[in-house]
Design a protein around this motif. Structure first.
Motif, short mmCIF file in Angstrom:
data_model
loop_
_atom_site.label_atom_id
_atom_site.label_comp_id
_atom_site.label_asym_id
_atom_site.label_seq_id
_atom_site.Cartn_x
_atom_site.Cartn_y
_atom_site.Cartn_z
N THR A 12 0.83 -1.21 0.00
CA THR A 12 0.00 0.00 0.00
C THR A 12 0.86 1.26 0.00
O THR A 12 1.95 1.28 0.56
CB THR A 12 -0.92 0.04 1.24
OG1 THR A 12 -0.20 -0.49 2.36
CG2 THR A 12 -2.15 -0.80 1.03
N LEU A 13 0.34 2.29 -0.63
CA LEU A 13 1.03 3.59 -0.66
C LEU A 13 0.68 4.37 0.60
O LEU A 13 -0.46 4.31 1.07
CB LEU A 13 0.57 4.39 -1.88
CG LEU A 13 1.04 3.87 -3.25
CD1 LEU A 13 0.25 4.55 -4.37
CD2 LEU A 13 2.53 4.15 -3.45
N CYS A 14 1.66 5.11 1.13
CA CYS A 14 1.40 5.94 2.31
C CYS A 14 1.08 7.37 1.94
O CYS A 14 0.54 8.11 2.74
CB CYS A 14 2.62 5.98 3.22
SG CYS A 14 2.97 4.43 3.94
N VAL A 245 10.90 5.67 -2.33
CA VAL A 245 9.67 4.98 -1.93
C VAL A 245 9.76 4.60 -0.45
O VAL A 245 8.82 4.81 0.33
CB VAL A 245 9.46 3.70 -2.79
CG1 VAL A 245 8.27 2.89 -2.28
CG2 VAL A 245 9.30 4.07 -4.26
N LEU A 246 10.92 4.10 -0.07
CA LEU A 246 11.10 3.65 1.31
C LEU A 246 10.97 4.80 2.31
O LEU A 246 10.36 4.64 3.37
CB LEU A 246 12.48 2.97 1.45
CG LEU A 246 12.76 2.36 2.81
CD1 LEU A 246 11.75 1.26 3.15
CD2 LEU A 246 14.18 1.79 2.86
N LEU A 247 11.53 5.97 1.96
CA LEU A 247 11.46 7.10 2.90
C LEU A 247 10.00 7.46 3.18
O LEU A 247 9.62 7.71 4.33
CB LEU A 247 12.23 8.31 2.36
CG LEU A 247 12.25 9.50 3.35
CD1 LEU A 247 13.03 9.14 4.62
CD2 LEU A 247 12.83 10.75 2.70
N ALA A 248 9.19 7.46 2.11
CA ALA A 248 7.76 7.79 2.30
C ALA A 248 7.12 6.82 3.30
O ALA A 248 6.29 7.23 4.12
CB ALA A 248 7.04 7.75 0.95
N GLN A 249 7.53 5.57 3.24
CA GLN A 249 6.96 4.57 4.15
C GLN A 249 7.54 4.72 5.56
O GLN A 249 6.80 4.69 6.54
CB GLN A 249 7.24 3.16 3.62
CG GLN A 249 6.65 2.92 2.24
CD GLN A 249 5.55 1.88 2.23
OE1 GLN A 249 5.62 0.89 2.95
NE2 GLN A 249 4.55 2.10 1.40
N LEU A 250 8.86 4.90 5.63
CA LEU A 250 9.50 5.01 6.95
C LEU A 250 8.97 6.21 7.73
O LEU A 250 8.79 6.16 8.94
CB LEU A 250 11.02 5.11 6.80
CG LEU A 250 11.78 3.81 6.51
CD1 LEU A 250 13.25 4.12 6.22
CD2 LEU A 250 11.66 2.81 7.65
#
Ligand SMILES: *Cc1c(COP(=O)(O)O)cnc(C)c1O
Length: 380
Positions: A12-14, A245-250
């Motif tokens: 899922t996108l954050c 992408v990972l930063l947006a999730q973290l």
């Protein structure tokens, strides 16, 4: 084929993923170690309070770097649970270790610390623990044995990012830890990982191994005036697009964890009585552990019942999955001497454990369909 109505996992996108990918291109740096990689590493270091975090292409690759840091020689042994993903063993075997499989506890599925002492030999080079489902292992007991024999502890923390054991973040307790950002994990960029280094003696060499055996990281920090080949290594850097992408999730880890907490408790609350009626085991979280709500599993009374249930759910369009096939009984595990009966709890869980659909956007109605199907299976 029945149509799939409720899948097992969905990424899922954050929110900021796509915007950050655009920014990576605007910065004109999409290879490794760009702006977003550094932001992710800094976030992990600050949030976890870990000495050094470096992004890798996967948890498997982070485990491989850990293996290389150990300077394994033929005959060296690495102790690891029989009930885990293949990479926990394979990464060390690939770099020369003999895996020594240890059974798990029947309540948490974590390495059984009571068996640890009996597995240690003069050739033991590391103890690898897996915090199954993001519930911490008994680290006090494990560390006290490891310290007595001066053996480093490596945490395969693929399930446990931001979980805690006695108030300490998982992944910051052993000398080295590895994280996964694979699609199936709580926080994801598709494929990705990280290496967490809590012991200063490993940090510089880890950077070199990750940078193809060169001292390029030191060069970019201006510590040396040219970079060159200094050690063995490989290409373990993820693209900065993935780091974006990972930063947006973290940045949203607390929201993700809270969402998953609600999902976990919805299952748990509605299954407690049912489980008692049908002799089904539910997850156990010791009071000293803060879990990550990585998964919800149930343990059925037998392999036959589990397989029937999987098929029953599938006919209702619900995907449930099992894991792990105990490593000591796999084709490779047998080459290292594994045989039936060596790790009875792992063998039982390999037959009887089932994971229910679990992802950030699963709705309460979808969960209720899963719960209804479980009820109906035993009392049609
Ligand atoms: C997912 C997982 C891995 C592998 O992670 P990748 O990032 O796919 O390499 C390793 N160990 C455990 C316990 C896992 O669950």
């Amino acid at each position: 084929m029945t149509e799939i109505l409720i899948d097992f996992n969905k990424p899922t996108l954050c929110g900021n993923e796509i915007a950050y990918i655009m920014q990576a291109f605007e910065r004109a740096h999409i290879s490794g170690d760009g702006y977003f990689t550094k932001q992710c590493q800094q976030l992990l270091e600050e949030e976890l309070g870990v000495r050094k975090a470096i992004l890798t292409t996967s948890c498997t690759h982070a485990l491989e770097i850990a293996a290389l840091l150990l300077n394994l020689q033929p005959g060296d042994e690495v102790i690891l649970p029989a009930f885990t993903f293949v990479s926990t063993a394979n990464a060390f075997v690939l770099h020369g270790a003999t895996p020594v499989f240890i059974d798990i506890r029947p309540d948490t599925m974590n390495l059984n610390e009571d068996l640890l002492q009996s597995k240690i030999t003069p050739r033991t080079k590391a103890i690898v623990v897996v915090h199954y489902a993001g519930v911490g292992c008994n680290m006090d007991a494990i560390l006290s044995i490891a310290r007595r024999y001066h053996i480093p502890v490596i945490e395969d923390n693929a399930h446990g990012l931001f979980g805690k054991y006695r108030g300490r973040y998982l992944g910051t307790i052993g000398e080295i830890a590895t994280q996964s950002f694979h699609e199936t994990k709580n926080i994801t960029c598709g494929e990705g990982g990280a290496l967490l280094l809590n012991d200063a003696k490993y940090t510089e060499r880890a950077e070199i191994i990750r940078e193809k055996g060169t001292n390029r990281s030191r060069f970019f920090r201006g510590q040396i005036d040219k970079y060159t080949w200094v050690d063995i290594g490989s290409s373990f850097l993820p693209s900065d697009i993935l780091a974006a992408v990972l930063l947006a999730q973290l940045e949203n880890w607390q929201t993700i964890q809270n969402t998953r907490k609600k999902i976990w408790h919805h299952y748990h609350q509605h299954l407690t009585q049912w489980a008692q009626q049908h002799r089904i085991q539910l997850p156990f979280v010791p009071p000293e552990c803060e879990q990550t709500y990585h998964m919800y599993y149930i343990v059925l009374p037998s392999l036959e019942i589990r397989q029937e249930l999987i098929e029953y759910l599938r006919r209702r369009g619900i995907v449930s999955v099992f894991h792990y096939q105990p490593l000591h009984l796999s084709e490779m595990g047998r080459k290292f001497g594994g045989k039936p009966g060596d790790c009875p709890v792992s063998e039982k869980m390999g037959d009887c454990l089932l994971r229910l659909p679990f992802y950030n956007t699963i709705s309460e109605a979808e969960q209720d369909s899963v719960l209804k199907a479980l009820q109906d299976f035993f009392s049609p």
